[in-house]
Motif scaffolding. Structure first.
Motif, mmCIF file in Angstrom:
data_model
loop_
_atom_site.group_PDB
_atom_site.id
_atom_site.type_symbol
_atom_site.label_atom_id
_atom_site.label_comp_id
_atom_site.label_asym_id
_atom_site.label_seq_id
_atom_site.Cartn_x
_atom_site.Cartn_y
_atom_site.Cartn_z
ATOM 1 N N GLY A 57 65.486 8.515 33.779
ATOM 2 C CA GLY A 57 66.232 8.204 32.575
ATOM 3 C C GLY A 57 66.635 6.746 32.505
ATOM 4 N N GLN A 58 67.047 6.195 33.635
ATOM 5 C CA GLN A 58 67.435 4.788 33.672
ATOM 6 C C GLN A 58 66.240 3.879 33.410
ATOM 7 O OE1 GLN A 58 69.349 4.347 37.496
ATOM 8 N NE2 GLN A 58 70.880 5.908 37.008
ATOM 9 N N TRP A 59 65.088 4.243 33.952
ATOM 10 C CA TRP A 59 63.884 3.439 33.743
ATOM 11 C C TRP A 59 63.486 3.443 32.269
ATOM 12 C CZ3 TRP A 59 58.875 4.365 32.020
ATOM 13 C CH2 TRP A 59 57.966 3.322 32.229
ATOM 14 N N LEU A 60 63.506 4.619 31.653
ATOM 15 C CA LEU A 60 63.158 4.708 30.234
ATOM 16 C C LEU A 60 64.177 3.965 29.366
ATOM 17 C CD1 LEU A 60 61.942 8.403 30.052
ATOM 18 C CD2 LEU A 60 60.563 6.368 29.607
ATOM 19 N N ALA A 61 65.447 4.015 29.761
ATOM 20 C CA ALA A 61 66.471 3.296 29.006
ATOM 21 C C ALA A 61 66.199 1.789 29.026
ATOM 22 C CB ALA A 61 67.852 3.599 29.580
ATOM 23 N N ARG A 62 65.750 1.291 30.173
ATOM 24 C CA ARG A 62 65.431 -0.137 30.264
ATOM 25 C C ARG A 62 64.195 -0.477 29.441
ATOM 26 N NH1 ARG A 62 66.683 0.785 35.776
ATOM 27 N NH2 ARG A 62 64.466 0.889 36.266
#
Length: 303
Positions: free
Chosen positions: A262-267
């Motif tokens: 989720g954090q990777w996609l948010a970035r």
């Protein structure tokens, strides 16, 4: 019971590695998984969970789902063997439907039941019959399949429960606000009461075992609060369980990989608007980054 609390993050996973996969290992050695669930109205939940299990490293996939969507499922998940289950008028599966799965239980490393299932009453009967066939096999219970605990009271086999606060409130017959206010104690008490590993999901997720171990994962990512995200998380836990680790370790790896994806996609895309179906694709690279696996896994020491 004394609770032993551990913080859970990517660093903790490096101290709690997955078993090594031999260079010449075949797909059976990586674990066969069974995903049971789905319905006419929520067919995609099984698809999300199944793909996530493969992305977590499971080697072979069987999907047991509603007859009305089974043919479509075999097309959208060509990696899977798909078993069609007879449906009740309410959209669930009759307990006798478990017989259609048959010999598939032989050699299964881990089972997930619940994503996309409708009709809580019918789901309980089906889940109870499935648990009878899964003696000794790790089982992840998600969504309406978790209602079986109200019928059984306590599990006599390896089970992982995956409620969010609302589901936990329903299972315990208390208010959601009570769960949110005292989440750690609620998770630990439920794990002891049910004799199950419990993952109480939220912006802070609590993982508890019947033996008093407790892990806290703080990974705020508002983009993960999206349709299908929980199905992906359950599938990741299933895939890690198939690799032969204890359910609490499979759960921990699933929670952290889900959050990191989720954090990777948010970035890459922005904090909101990414889709649950996009999460599993990030997991293999994140597992690699988490550290080289070794042959033996262990529970991290407290402190």
């Amino acid at each position: 019971m004394t609770q032993r609390l551990h913080d859970l993050d990517a660093r903790a996973l490096r101290e709690w590695p997955l078993p090594q996969v031999a260079a010449d290992a075949d797909k059976e050695e990586r674990g066969r998984v069974l995903v049971a669930g789905g319905s006419r109205e929520i067919a995609g939940a099984v698809q999300l969970a199944a793909i996530a299990a493969l992305r977590a490293g499971a080697g072979k996939l069987v999907i047991a789902t509603a007859r009305s969507v089974a043919q479509h499922m075999s097309q959208v998940v060509p990696e899977a063997r798909v078993i069609a289950l007879a449906e009740t008028g309410a959209g669930s599966f009759d307990a006798k439907s478990v017989e259609a799965i048959g010999s598939t239980f032989d050699g299964v490393a881990a089972v997930l039941v619940g994503p996309g299932m409708m009709d809580a009453r019918g789901s309980v009967a089906f889940t109870r019959a499935l648990l009878e066939r899964c003696r000794g096999i790790p089982v992840v219970l998600d969504a309406s399949a978790m209602d079986v605990v109200s019928d059984l009271g306590r599990f006599g086999q390896p089970v992982l429960m995956t409620p969010h606060a609302g589901e936990m409130a329903h299972l315990l017959g208390i208010g959601k606000e009570d769960v949110v206010r005292d989440a750690q104690r609620i998770a630990c008490d439920a794990a002891a009461q049910w004799n199950a590993v419990v993952a109480l999901k939220g912006s802070t997720t609590w993982i508890a075992t019947p033996q008093g171990e407790c892990w806290r994962h703080e990974g705020e990512s508002p983009g993960l609060a999206t349709s299908g995200s929980g199905d992906v998380l359950a599938g990741l836990m299933l895939g890690f369980a198939a690799r032969g680790v204890p359910l609490q370790q499979a759960c921990a790896w699933g929670v952290v990989m889900h959050a990191l994806a989720g954090q990777w996609l948010a970035r890459e895309l922005g904090p909101l608007g990414f889709l649950a179906r996009e999460l599993p694709g990030a997991v293999p690279a994140l597992m690699k980054k988490a550290g080289a696996p070794v042959r033996r896994s262990r529970v991290p020491k407290a402190g």
